[in-house]
Design a protein around this motif. Structure first.
Motif, PDB file in Angstrom:
ATOM      1  N   TYR A  24     -44.306  45.315 -14.270  1.00  0.00           N
ATOM      2  CA  TYR A  24     -43.324  45.549 -13.211  1.00  0.00           C
ATOM      3  C   TYR A  24     -43.085  44.281 -12.401  1.00  0.00           C
ATOM      4  N   GLN A  25     -44.127  43.496 -12.193  1.00  0.00           N
ATOM      5  CA  GLN A  25     -43.952  42.241 -11.469  1.00  0.00           C
ATOM      6  C   GLN A  25     -43.078  41.269 -12.264  1.00  0.00           C
ATOM      7  N   VAL A  26     -43.263  41.228 -13.572  1.00  0.00           N
ATOM      8  CA  VAL A  26     -42.439  40.332 -14.399  1.00  0.00           C
ATOM      9  C   VAL A  26     -40.983  40.796 -14.396  1.00  0.00           C
ATOM     10  N   GLN A  27     -40.772  42.112 -14.517  1.00  0.00           N
ATOM     11  CA  GLN A  27     -39.400  42.630 -14.449  1.00  0.00           C
ATOM     12  C   GLN A  27     -38.768  42.321 -13.095  1.00  0.00           C
ATOM     13  N   ALA A  28     -39.571  42.433 -12.030  1.00  0.00           N
ATOM     14  CA  ALA A  28     -39.056  42.118 -10.697  1.00  0.00           C
ATOM     15  C   ALA A  28     -38.717  40.637 -10.588  1.00  0.00           C
ATOM     16  N   ALA A  29     -39.516  39.776 -11.221  1.00  0.00           N
ATOM     17  CA  ALA A  29     -39.234  38.341 -11.201  1.00  0.00           C
ATOM     18  C   ALA A  29     -37.913  38.036 -11.909  1.00  0.00           C
ATOM     19  N   ILE A  30     -37.628  38.762 -12.995  1.00  0.00           N
ATOM     20  CA  ILE A  30     -36.339  38.608 -13.686  1.00  0.00           C
ATOM     21  C   ILE A  30     -35.200  39.042 -12.766  1.00  0.00           C
ATOM     22  N   ALA A  31     -35.371  40.205 -12.114  1.00  0.00           N
ATOM     23  CA  ALA A  31     -34.348  40.695 -11.171  1.00  0.00           C
ATOM     24  C   ALA A  31     -34.163  39.713 -10.018  1.00  0.00           C
ATOM     25  N   ALA A  32     -35.245  39.063  -9.600  1.00  0.00           N
ATOM     26  CA  ALA A  32     -35.168  38.103  -8.490  1.00  0.00           C
ATOM     27  C   ALA A  32     -34.315  36.898  -8.872  1.00  0.00           C
ATOM     28  N   LEU A  33     -34.417  36.445 -10.127  1.00  0.00           N
ATOM     29  CA  LEU A  33     -33.594  35.319 -10.559  1.00  0.00           C
ATOM     30  C   LEU A  33     -32.108  35.676 -10.535  1.00  0.00           C
ATOM     31  N   HIS A  34     -31.775  36.906 -10.928  1.00  0.00           N
ATOM     32  CA  HIS A  34     -30.380  37.350 -10.816  1.00  0.00           C
ATOM     33  C   HIS A  34     -29.953  37.413  -9.349  1.00  0.00           C
ATOM     34  N   ALA A  35     -30.861  37.916  -8.502  1.00  0.00           N
ATOM     35  CA  ALA A  35     -30.518  38.092  -7.086  1.00  0.00           C
ATOM     36  C   ALA A  35     -30.306  36.761  -6.380  1.00  0.00           C
ATOM     37  N   ARG A  36     -31.042  35.748  -6.788  1.00  0.00           N
ATOM     38  CA  ARG A  36     -30.944  34.437  -6.132  1.00  0.00           C
ATOM     39  C   ARG A  36     -29.709  33.657  -6.583  1.00  0.00           C
ATOM     40  N   ALA A  37     -29.147  33.998  -7.744  1.00  0.00           N
ATOM     41  CA  ALA A  37     -27.989  33.261  -8.258  1.00  0.00           C
ATOM     42  C   ALA A  37     -26.745  33.599  -7.453  1.00  0.00           C
ATOM     43  N   ALA A  38     -26.090  32.589  -6.921  1.00  0.00           N
ATOM     44  CA  ALA A  38     -24.884  32.817  -6.120  1.00  0.00           C
ATOM     45  C   ALA A  38     -23.727  33.316  -6.965  1.00  0.00           C
ATOM     46  N   SER A  39     -23.743  32.987  -8.260  1.00  0.00           N
ATOM     47  CA  SER A  39     -22.715  33.457  -9.187  1.00  0.00           C
ATOM     48  C   SER A  39     -23.357  33.638 -10.553  1.00  0.00           C
ATOM     49  N   ALA A  40     -22.631  34.306 -11.436  1.00  0.00           N
ATOM     50  CA  ALA A  40     -23.166  34.526 -12.778  1.00  0.00           C
ATOM     51  C   ALA A  40     -23.410  33.207 -13.497  1.00  0.00           C
ATOM     52  N   ASP A  41     -22.534  32.215 -13.259  1.00  0.00           N
ATOM     53  CA  ASP A  41     -22.670  30.924 -13.935  1.00  0.00           C
ATOM     54  C   ASP A  41     -23.932  30.175 -13.500  1.00  0.00           C
ATOM     55  N   GLU A  42     -24.451  30.513 -12.307  1.00  0.00           N
ATOM     56  CA  GLU A  42     -25.632  29.802 -11.795  1.00  0.00           C
ATOM     57  C   GLU A  42     -26.939  30.500 -12.172  1.00  0.00           C
ATOM     58  N   THR A  43     -26.860  31.547 -12.957  1.00  0.00           N
ATOM     59  CA  THR A  43     -28.061  32.268 -13.365  1.00  0.00           C
ATOM     60  C   THR A  43     -28.950  31.383 -14.228  1.00  0.00           C
ATOM     61  N   ASP A  44     -30.243  31.377 -13.921  1.00  0.00           N
ATOM     62  CA  ASP A  44     -31.201  30.552 -14.654  1.00  0.00           C
ATOM     63  C   ASP A  44     -31.670  31.309 -15.891  1.00  0.00           C
ATOM     64  N   TRP A  45     -30.854  31.280 -16.946  1.00  0.00           N
ATOM     65  CA  TRP A  45     -31.160  32.040 -18.153  1.00  0.00           C
ATOM     66  C   TRP A  45     -32.355  31.470 -18.908  1.00  0.00           C
ATOM     67  N   ILE A  46     -32.621  30.183 -18.760  1.00  0.00           N
ATOM     68  CA  ILE A  46     -33.796  29.595 -19.420  1.00  0.00           C
ATOM     69  C   ILE A  46     -35.069  30.203 -18.853  1.00  0.00           C
ATOM     70  N   GLU A  47     -35.142  30.304 -17.526  1.00  0.00           N
ATOM     71  CA  GLU A  47     -36.321  30.904 -16.892  1.00  0.00           C
ATOM     72  C   GLU A  47     -36.398  32.395 -17.203  1.00  0.00           C
ATOM     73  N   ILE A  48     -35.253  33.067 -17.242  1.00  0.00           N
ATOM     74  CA  ILE A  48     -35.250  34.492 -17.575  1.00  0.00           C
ATOM     75  C   ILE A  48     -35.767  34.710 -18.997  1.00  0.00           C
ATOM     76  N   THR A  49     -35.357  33.840 -19.921  1.00  0.00           N
ATOM     77  CA  THR A  49     -35.861  33.945 -21.296  1.00  0.00           C
ATOM     78  C   THR A  49     -37.374  33.766 -21.331  1.00  0.00           C
ATOM     79  N   ALA A  50     -37.881  32.813 -20.561  1.00  0.00           N
ATOM     80  CA  ALA A  50     -39.328  32.583 -20.520  1.00  0.00           C
ATOM     81  C   ALA A  50     -40.062  33.805 -19.976  1.00  0.00           C
ATOM     82  N   LEU A  51     -39.490  34.450 -18.974  1.00  0.00           N
ATOM     83  CA  LEU A  51     -40.110  35.656 -18.411  1.00  0.00           C
ATOM     84  C   LEU A  51     -40.065  36.804 -19.418  1.00  0.00           C
ATOM     85  N   TYR A  52     -38.977  36.892 -20.185  1.00  0.00           N
ATOM     86  CA  TYR A  52     -38.928  37.922 -21.227  1.00  0.00           C
ATOM     87  C   TYR A  52     -39.966  37.652 -22.313  1.00  0.00           C
ATOM     88  N   ASP A  53     -40.267  36.382 -22.572  1.00  0.00           N
ATOM     89  CA  ASP A  53     -41.342  36.066 -23.502  1.00  0.00           C
ATOM     90  C   ASP A  53     -42.661  36.655 -23.009  1.00  0.00           C
TER      91      ASP A  53
END
Length: 440
Positions: free
Chosen positions: A316-345
């Motif tokens: 749940y903490q890892v899923q929340a960390a993924i949600a946090a990266l979406h929440a921190r992105a000011a726009s969809a283009d600024e989403t840190d997909w590299i970090e999100i991929t690492a968290l999904y790993d």
């Protein structure tokens, strides 16, 4: 509504769970506890009008409900003893048989429960009730319904409406769950240390299912306004109970991880559905981020930071960390997909879930390109758990669309349409299919 009516309504919202938990702990009978808690609130409407609202409404209601339960148990004991005496007189009762009044007598003789020998511990009672309702011996649907009814005070009809099932069906679920508690002697207690982690996981799973039922309703067209409101309210109820569990289990960072995840997801609810007449779900990429609730995001981020500081990360903490990266992105283009991929790993290694692998493939597609995402998707496409999962062809269609393979994407969108059963999702898929502009 009168001042007294408002006070009783507020007490019901804030104290129902504690009143029910206290009586359930004393009697071991959830049905009796519900009846007596309801009677206590009815008495409050009459008595507070005459005597005024007490300084501690919760304590007043608990005492009243416990006294009602005590009266009922005394009457039950007397009635059973009369039947037993009559049976003995007519020699229909085996003289070696157990006294049929023993159960009621045992409860009545528990001085610690009734005379206050044990110090009052409303939070402890609530925690016992949570663990009882979420006991793994109960079927999941029974756990979810019983938790909602017991901790919020919703009627059977209200719970049924929220889950879109007939009232009789929901009544049967609740009855079976309570019968299971009685027949298997599930006690109202916090599990011992060696079972605590496993049982906490069961509690958190119930809360996540409860939240998902409500959160999904925010992405559905509200043809039945009252029904939609009832379903959407489930998400608020789940968050309320998750706050309670996180507070009652301060040494369980996963409880805070779940709370953070729910807050970060729920913060997006107002942006999840496009306006009428289309009223179709919007992806994260399409959502108007000005509608996201920044106060809830801030709270979720703070709760997550607190949980991660324990350095005992769970799913749940890892899923929340993924949600946090979406929440921190000011726009969809600024989403840190590299970090999100690492968290999904990390999450994939924790759960071994095909659904997590599916989401990871999408993240790979966003970070490394759609063809890379499609290659990852092909690695999980044969998982039996995904055979009828409409999001598999829908996600494949989206990656194909991004790769410029419109005809193949159309085939996958149609396959997803054949599998989906919710109207909101159907509208979304039809729109995407129409946007492709292909006739194949």
């Amino acid at each position: 509504m009168t001042d007294v009516g408002q006070a009783v309504t507020a007490a019901f919202r804030d104290e129902w769970g504690r009143v029910l938990a206290a009586v359930a702990r004393s009697t071991g009978d959830l049905d009796l506890a519900e009846d007596c808690a309801q009677e206590a609130f009815a008495v409050a409407l009459r008595t507070w009008q005459r005597d005024g609202v007490p300084d501690r409404p919760g304590a007043w209601l608990t005492t009243t409900a416990r006294n009602r339960a005590l009266d009922r148990l005394r009457r039950r004991k007397v009635e059973v003893e009369k039947v037993a005496a009559s049976a003995r007189l007519t020699e229909r009762l085996d003289p070696e048989a157990v006294d049929p009044a023993a159960e009621a007598a045992a409860v009545l003789d528990d001085d610690a429960a009734w005379a206050g020998v044990e110090p009052e511990d409303p939070d402890g009672d609530l925690l016992r009730l949570v663990f009882t309702c979420c006991h793994p011996a109960l079927p999941l649907e029974g756990r979810v319904a019983l938790t909602l009814r017991s901790l919020t005070g919703m009627t059977t009809a209200q719970v049924a409406r929220a889950f879109l099932v007939p009232e009789t069906t929901m009544a049967q679920r609740l009855t079976r769950a309570k019968r299971k508690i009685r027949s298997t002697a599930i006690s109202f207690r916090v599990p011992p240390p060696e079972l605590l982690h496993e049982r906490v996981s069961a509690v958190l799973a119930v809360l996540y299912v409860l939240f998902t039922e409500g959160y999904d309703a925010w992405a559905e067209p509200a043809d039945d306004v009252a029904g939609a409101e009832a379903r959407r309210a489930l998400a608020d109820d789940a968050i309320r109970v998750a706050r309670l569990v996180a507070r009652l289990l301060p040494d369980e960072p996963e409880a805070r991880g779940l709370l953070a995840l729910l807050l970060l997801q729920h913060a997006r609810r107002l942006a999840r559905l496009s306006p009428a007449p289309e009223a179709a779900p919007r992806t994260l990429e399409e959502q108007d981020r000005s509608l996201w609730r920044r106060d809830e995001i801030a709270e979720g981020l703070a709760v997550l930071d607190d949980a991660l500081a324990e350095r005992r990360a769970g799913s749940y903490q890892v899923q929340a960390a993924i949600a946090a990266l979406h929440a921190r992105a000011a726009s969809a283009d600024e989403t840190d997909w590299i970090e999100i991929t690492a968290l999904y790993d990390v999450l994939a290694g924790m759960t071994r879930s095909p659904v997590v692998a599916l989401n990871r493939a999408v993240a790979v597609g966003m970070s490394r390109g759609p063809e890379a995402g499609l290659a990852e998707l092909d690695a999980v496409v044969s998982a039996p758990e995904l055979a009828a999962y409409h999001l598999l062809p829908a996600m494949r269609a989206d990656l194909l669309r991004r790769a410029g393979r419109a005809d193949e994407a159309a085939v996958e969108y149609r396959r997803a349409l054949d599998q989906v059963d919710r109207e909101g999702d159907r509208r979304f898929l039809r729109r995407r299919l129409a946007d492709l502009g292909t006739t194949k």
